[in-house]
Design a protein around this motif. Structure first.
Motif, PDB file in Angstrom:
ATOM      1  N   ALA A  30       9.381 -75.006 143.187  1.00 40.32           N
ATOM      2  CA  ALA A  30       8.990 -74.049 144.285  1.00 40.32           C
ATOM      3  C   ALA A  30       8.280 -72.986 143.177  1.00 40.32           C
ATOM      4  O   ALA A  30       7.119 -72.299 143.928  1.00 40.32           O
ATOM      5  CB  ALA A  30      10.205 -72.981 144.509  1.00 40.32           C
ATOM      6  N   GLY A  31       7.990 -73.031 142.135  1.00 39.18           N
ATOM      7  CA  GLY A  31       7.323 -72.337 141.403  1.00 39.18           C
ATOM      8  C   GLY A  31       7.235 -72.349 139.882  1.00 39.18           C
ATOM      9  O   GLY A  31       7.835 -73.228 139.245  1.00 39.18           O
ATOM     10  N   TRP A  32       6.613 -71.414 139.030  1.00 41.30           N
ATOM     11  CA  TRP A  32       6.378 -71.558 137.678  1.00 41.30           C
ATOM     12  C   TRP A  32       6.672 -70.266 137.039  1.00 41.30           C
ATOM     13  O   TRP A  32       6.438 -69.258 137.765  1.00 41.30           O
ATOM     14  CB  TRP A  32       5.014 -71.959 137.174  1.00 41.30           C
ATOM     15  N   ARG A  33       7.207 -70.058 135.683  1.00 40.40           N
ATOM     16  CA  ARG A  33       7.299 -68.933 135.088  1.00 40.40           C
ATOM     17  C   ARG A  33       6.560 -69.198 133.716  1.00 40.40           C
ATOM     18  O   ARG A  33       6.967 -70.158 133.044  1.00 40.40           O
ATOM     19  CB  ARG A  33       8.824 -68.817 134.953  1.00 40.40           C
ATOM     20  N   ILE A  34       5.913 -68.203 133.360  1.00 41.76           N
ATOM     21  CA  ILE A  34       5.091 -68.336 132.110  1.00 41.76           C
ATOM     22  C   ILE A  34       5.731 -67.150 131.256  1.00 41.76           C
ATOM     23  O   ILE A  34       5.780 -65.857 131.441  1.00 41.76           O
ATOM     24  CB  ILE A  34       3.727 -68.084 132.213  1.00 41.76           C
ATOM     25  N   HIS A  35       5.814 -67.643 130.035  1.00 42.07           N
ATOM     26  CA  HIS A  35       6.496 -66.811 128.846  1.00 42.07           C
ATOM     27  C   HIS A  35       5.510 -66.723 127.716  1.00 42.07           C
ATOM     28  O   HIS A  35       5.133 -67.901 127.523  1.00 42.07           O
ATOM     29  CB  HIS A  35       8.097 -67.273 128.540  1.00 42.07           C
ATOM     30  N   GLU A  36       5.536 -65.500 127.082  1.00 41.08           N
ATOM     31  CA  GLU A  36       4.576 -65.197 126.177  1.00 41.08           C
ATOM     32  C   GLU A  36       5.392 -64.772 124.880  1.00 41.08           C
ATOM     33  O   GLU A  36       6.271 -63.902 125.018  1.00 41.08           O
ATOM     34  CB  GLU A  36       3.428 -64.376 126.483  1.00 41.08           C
ATOM     35  N   SER A  37       4.847 -65.108 123.805  1.00 44.29           N
ATOM     36  CA  SER A  37       5.345 -64.623 122.448  1.00 44.29           C
ATOM     37  C   SER A  37       3.985 -64.229 121.698  1.00 44.29           C
ATOM     38  O   SER A  37       3.139 -64.935 121.396  1.00 44.29           O
ATOM     39  CB  SER A  37       6.269 -65.716 121.650  1.00 44.29           C
ATOM     40  N   ARG A  38       4.139 -62.868 121.161  1.00 42.09           N
ATOM     41  CA  ARG A  38       2.964 -62.397 120.299  1.00 42.09           C
ATOM     42  C   ARG A  38       3.392 -62.251 118.909  1.00 42.09           C
ATOM     43  O   ARG A  38       4.620 -61.743 118.589  1.00 42.09           O
ATOM     44  CB  ARG A  38       2.728 -60.869 120.683  1.00 42.09           C
ATOM     45  N   SER A  39       2.619 -63.016 117.916  1.00 37.91           N
ATOM     46  CA  SER A  39       2.947 -62.943 116.537  1.00 37.91           C
ATOM     47  C   SER A  39       4.315 -63.200 116.201  1.00 37.91           C
ATOM     48  O   SER A  39       4.928 -62.671 115.210  1.00 37.91           O
ATOM     49  CB  SER A  39       2.510 -61.589 115.910  1.00 37.91           C
ATOM     50  N   GLY A  40       4.907 -64.278 116.779  1.00 33.73           N
ATOM     51  CA  GLY A  40       6.094 -64.859 116.523  1.00 33.73           C
ATOM     52  C   GLY A  40       7.372 -64.140 116.722  1.00 33.73           C
ATOM     53  O   GLY A  40       8.319 -64.458 116.690  1.00 33.73           O
ATOM     54  N   GLY A  41       7.147 -63.194 118.033  1.00 29.86           N
ATOM     55  CA  GLY A  41       8.087 -62.439 118.498  1.00 29.86           C
ATOM     56  C   GLY A  41       9.087 -63.120 119.462  1.00 29.86           C
ATOM     57  O   GLY A  41       8.656 -64.347 119.660  1.00 29.86           O
ATOM     58  N   ALA A  42       9.973 -62.617 120.170  1.00 27.53           N
ATOM     59  CA  ALA A  42      10.662 -63.091 121.192  1.00 27.53           C
ATOM     60  C   ALA A  42       9.653 -63.209 122.121  1.00 27.53           C
ATOM     61  O   ALA A  42       8.796 -62.753 122.716  1.00 27.53           O
ATOM     62  CB  ALA A  42      11.621 -62.226 121.502  1.00 27.53           C
ATOM     63  N   TYR A  43      10.109 -64.245 123.067  1.00 25.14           N
ATOM     64  CA  TYR A  43       9.417 -64.608 124.534  1.00 25.14           C
ATOM     65  C   TYR A  43       9.613 -63.864 125.538  1.00 25.14           C
ATOM     66  O   TYR A  43      10.789 -63.650 125.721  1.00 25.14           O
ATOM     67  CB  TYR A  43       9.656 -66.160 124.804  1.00 25.14           C
ATOM     68  N   GLY A  44       8.710 -63.275 126.317  1.00 27.50           N
ATOM     69  CA  GLY A  44       9.300 -62.488 127.442  1.00 27.50           C
ATOM     70  C   GLY A  44       8.570 -63.234 128.863  1.00 27.50           C
ATOM     71  O   GLY A  44       7.141 -63.519 128.443  1.00 27.50           O
ATOM     72  N   LEU A  45       8.840 -62.929 129.814  1.00 27.71           N
ATOM     73  CA  LEU A  45       8.104 -63.293 131.092  1.00 27.71           C
ATOM     74  C   LEU A  45       7.059 -62.540 131.350  1.00 27.71           C
ATOM     75  O   LEU A  45       7.079 -61.330 131.274  1.00 27.71           O
ATOM     76  CB  LEU A  45       9.154 -63.077 132.395  1.00 27.71           C
ATOM     77  N   VAL A  46       5.666 -63.036 131.700  1.00 22.19           N
ATOM     78  CA  VAL A  46       4.652 -62.417 131.965  1.00 22.19           C
ATOM     79  C   VAL A  46       4.070 -62.729 133.265  1.00 22.19           C
ATOM     80  O   VAL A  46       3.133 -62.071 133.606  1.00 22.19           O
ATOM     81  CB  VAL A  46       3.434 -62.761 130.688  1.00 22.19           C
TER      82      VAL A  46
END
Length: 109
Positions: A30-46
């Motif tokens: 039904a869809g996609w979720r894109i998660h991002e991590s900055r400089s090795g930190g935890a992934y968060g939904l963006v």
């Protein structure tokens, strides 16, 4: 199923704008979720995208490394495992930018 065909590339000469792309969804997604991590930190939904949407553009506002993971969401709302991790980022002027996935892209200035 996890998304396939993921790529990330710098869309500008400075490496501040990154475009992510992935293959069309199989039946039942039904869809996609894109998660991002900055400089090795935890992934968060963006971002969340409909199954028909196959790209995302991200503008980085500060130097450093960034990693992205894309997951599929089924019609029942179940999130898949992530596809391959994509990486990129930019450094202060003159040091270049890089993206990696199943293949590699390296930009040097």
């Amino acid at each position: 199923p996890a998304p396939t065909g993921l790529t990330a590339y710098a869309a500008d000469a400075e490496g501040k704008v990154w475009d992510l792309r992935w293959d069309p969804a199989p039946a039942g997604v039904a869809g996609w979720r894109i998660h991002e991590s900055r400089s090795g930190g935890a992934y968060g939904l963006v971002a969340e995208k409909a199954a028909s949407e196959l790209t995302l553009s991200r503008t980085l506002t500060s130097p450093g490394s960034v990693s992205w993971r894309v997951t599929a969401v089924s019609d029942a709302g179940v999130e898949s495992a992530a596809g391959p991790t994509l990486g990129g980022g930019y450094a202060p002027a003159g040091t270049g930018a890089a993206a990696t996935a199943s293949g590699s892209l390296l930009l040097l200035r």
